[in-house]
Design a protein around this motif. Structure first.
Motif, mmCIF file in Angstrom:
data_model
loop_
_atom_site.group_PDB
_atom_site.id
_atom_site.type_symbol
_atom_site.label_atom_id
_atom_site.label_comp_id
_atom_site.label_asym_id
_atom_site.label_seq_id
_atom_site.Cartn_x
_atom_site.Cartn_y
_atom_site.Cartn_z
ATOM 1 N N LEU A 110 6.267 9.978 -3.715
ATOM 2 C CA LEU A 110 6.212 9.026 -4.816
ATOM 3 C C LEU A 110 5.603 9.758 -5.999
ATOM 4 C CD1 LEU A 110 6.812 6.009 -5.319
ATOM 5 C CD2 LEU A 110 4.445 5.540 -4.729
ATOM 6 N N CYS A 111 6.122 9.523 -7.171
ATOM 7 C CA CYS A 111 5.767 10.353 -8.324
ATOM 8 C C CYS A 111 5.327 9.487 -9.496
ATOM 9 C CB CYS A 111 7.009 11.169 -8.689
ATOM 10 S SG CYS A 111 6.886 12.100 -10.182
ATOM 11 N N ASP A 112 4.330 9.962 -10.239
ATOM 12 C CA ASP A 112 3.913 9.238 -11.447
ATOM 13 C C ASP A 112 4.041 10.091 -12.708
ATOM 14 O OD1 ASP A 112 1.861 10.985 -10.981
ATOM 15 O OD2 ASP A 112 0.281 9.483 -10.945
ATOM 16 N N LYS A 168 0.807 -1.223 0.000
ATOM 17 C CA LYS A 168 0.000 0.000 0.000
ATOM 18 C C LYS A 168 0.837 1.269 0.000
ATOM 19 C CE LYS A 168 -0.686 0.563 4.974
ATOM 20 N NZ LYS A 168 -1.659 0.762 6.031
ATOM 21 N N LYS A 169 2.110 1.181 0.425
ATOM 22 C CA LYS A 169 2.957 2.373 0.483
ATOM 23 C C LYS A 169 4.369 2.038 0.036
ATOM 24 C CE LYS A 169 1.127 4.449 4.717
ATOM 25 N NZ LYS A 169 1.530 4.842 6.063
ATOM 26 N N CYS A 170 4.982 3.025 -0.565
ATOM 27 C CA CYS A 170 6.412 2.970 -0.857
ATOM 28 C C CYS A 170 6.957 4.347 -0.483
ATOM 29 C CB CYS A 170 6.659 2.653 -2.327
ATOM 30 S SG CYS A 170 8.401 2.444 -2.717
ATOM 31 N N ILE A 171 7.883 4.359 0.459
ATOM 32 C CA ILE A 171 8.374 5.619 1.019
ATOM 33 C C ILE A 171 9.889 5.685 0.858
ATOM 34 C CG2 ILE A 171 8.591 6.984 3.139
ATOM 35 C CD1 ILE A 171 6.058 5.465 4.131
ATOM 36 N N LEU A 172 10.369 6.842 0.437
ATOM 37 C CA LEU A 172 11.804 7.101 0.379
ATOM 38 C C LEU A 172 12.156 8.075 1.500
ATOM 39 C CD1 LEU A 172 14.626 7.045 -0.938
ATOM 40 C CD2 LEU A 172 13.855 8.919 -2.418
ATOM 41 N N ILE A 204 6.479 -0.030 -11.105
ATOM 42 C CA ILE A 204 5.564 -0.724 -10.200
ATOM 43 C C ILE A 204 4.476 0.261 -9.815
ATOM 44 C CG2 ILE A 204 5.295 -1.801 -7.939
ATOM 45 C CD1 ILE A 204 8.211 -2.656 -8.093
ATOM 46 N N ASN A 205 3.232 -0.126 -10.011
ATOM 47 C CA ASN A 205 2.107 0.716 -9.611
ATOM 48 C C ASN A 205 1.731 0.381 -8.169
ATOM 49 O OD1 ASN A 205 1.803 1.994 -12.140
ATOM 50 N ND2 ASN A 205 0.708 0.216 -12.915
ATOM 51 N N ILE A 206 1.780 1.393 -7.327
ATOM 52 C CA ILE A 206 1.419 1.232 -5.920
ATOM 53 C C ILE A 206 -0.008 1.745 -5.758
ATOM 54 C CG2 ILE A 206 2.010 1.846 -3.543
ATOM 55 C CD1 ILE A 206 4.223 0.236 -4.863
ATOM 56 N N PRO A 207 -0.945 0.995 -5.236
ATOM 57 C CA PRO A 207 -0.816 -0.303 -4.584
ATOM 58 C C PRO A 207 -0.566 -1.434 -5.588
ATOM 59 C CG PRO A 207 -3.112 0.362 -4.629
ATOM 60 C CD PRO A 207 -2.322 1.495 -5.193
ATOM 61 N N ALA A 208 0.172 -2.448 -5.111
ATOM 62 C CA ALA A 208 0.523 -3.602 -5.942
ATOM 63 C C ALA A 208 0.143 -4.885 -5.205
ATOM 64 C CB ALA A 208 2.016 -3.599 -6.243
ATOM 65 N N ASN A 209 -0.554 -5.772 -5.887
ATOM 66 C CA ASN A 209 -0.939 -7.056 -5.297
ATOM 67 C C ASN A 209 0.184 -8.070 -5.469
ATOM 68 O OD1 ASN A 209 -3.521 -6.208 -4.534
ATOM 69 N ND2 ASN A 209 -4.318 -6.625 -6.559
ATOM 70 N N LEU A 210 0.411 -8.846 -4.419
ATOM 71 C CA LEU A 210 1.418 -9.910 -4.447
ATOM 72 C C LEU A 210 0.786 -11.211 -3.980
ATOM 73 C CD1 LEU A 210 4.565 -8.234 -2.851
ATOM 74 C CD2 LEU A 210 4.310 -8.980 -5.194
ATOM 75 N N TRP A 258 10.408 -0.374 -11.273
ATOM 76 C CA TRP A 258 10.954 0.909 -10.839
ATOM 77 C C TRP A 258 9.915 1.715 -10.081
ATOM 78 C CZ3 TRP A 258 15.989 2.419 -11.614
ATOM 79 C CH2 TRP A 258 16.749 1.602 -12.454
ATOM 80 N N VAL A 259 10.391 2.432 -9.069
ATOM 81 C CA VAL A 259 9.592 3.455 -8.386
ATOM 82 C C VAL A 259 10.356 4.763 -8.522
ATOM 83 C CG1 VAL A 259 8.372 1.954 -6.776
ATOM 84 C CG2 VAL A 259 10.616 2.842 -6.152
ATOM 85 N N LYS A 260 9.604 5.858 -8.563
ATOM 86 C CA LYS A 260 10.202 7.168 -8.828
ATOM 87 C C LYS A 260 9.693 8.164 -7.792
ATOM 88 C CE LYS A 260 8.470 8.764 -12.402
ATOM 89 N NZ LYS A 260 7.933 9.068 -13.674
#
Length: 191
Positions: free
Chosen positions: A109-111, A91-95, A123-129, A138-140
């Motif tokens: 996080l940027c699109d 649900k989150k990706c944090i730098l 990678i589109n967040i949220p992402a199902n695994l 990649w995340v940006k």
């Protein structure tokens, strides 16, 4: 001498049978409680073992710095592994940028699409695994040039969090800079 006479009344027989049935029911109830307790302990163990377990690996990274833009973009090629038996969603990706004097910056996080990097698999967040699966891409993140020019970054730390609150973290101290629209041979006065 004594003469023992046993006269058993029907009421005594009913009472004796009721007592035997009560003892059998008590033993049966005790066995059922013991079985239920063992099953509950097993269910708890299965639940604990099934909690999501994530692993994050940074495979590549670079910073896109175009002198003509107001922002710099930080890219991370990551792999997220779901090591558990349950499906989950990121649900989150944090730098977090750990800087001098223990200052921490958290770029967003940027699109935004950058023409030089359209071909990257994001990678589109949220992402199902799914259980025992992974996703790579990649995340940006975006950071204003004003902030970027003023800070001295010691470490880049990426953290992903799933819907259960489980986190995975990886960090790097080196990020390659890709510079655009800077003149060769002249140093940037701000750096």
């Amino acid at each position: 001498m004594f003469e023992i006479t046993m006269s058993i009344d029907i009421g005594d027989i009913i009472a004796l049978v009721a007592c035997i049935i009560s003892i059998i029911c008590a033993v049966f109830t005790f066995v059922q409680v013991s079985i239920a307790h063992d099953e509950f302990a097993l269910q708890q163990k299965i639940y604990r073992d099934g909690l999501s377990k994530l692993e994050l690996n940074i495979r590549n990274s670079f910073l896109y710095d175009d002198k003509n833009q107001d922002n710099v973009y930080i890219f991370f090629g990551i792999i997220i592994n779901n090591l558990s038996d349950k499906q989950t969603s990121i649900k989150k990706c944090i730098l977090s940028l750990l800087c001098e004097d223990n200052i921490i910056y958290k770029p967003d996080l940027c699109d935004i699409t950058i023409s030089h990097y359209k071909e990257l698999n994001y990678i589109n967040i949220p992402a199902n695994l799914d259980a025992h699966s992974s996703c790579a891409g990649w995340v940006k993140f975006v950071l204003s040039r004003e902030v970027y020019d003023k800070i001295d970054i010691n470490m880049f730390m990426v953290c992903v969090e799933d819907i259960h609150g489980t986190k995975a973290v990886d960090n790097t101290v080196l990020v390659r800079e890709e510079l655009y629209n800077y003149e060769i041979g002249k140093e940037n006065e701000n750096r």
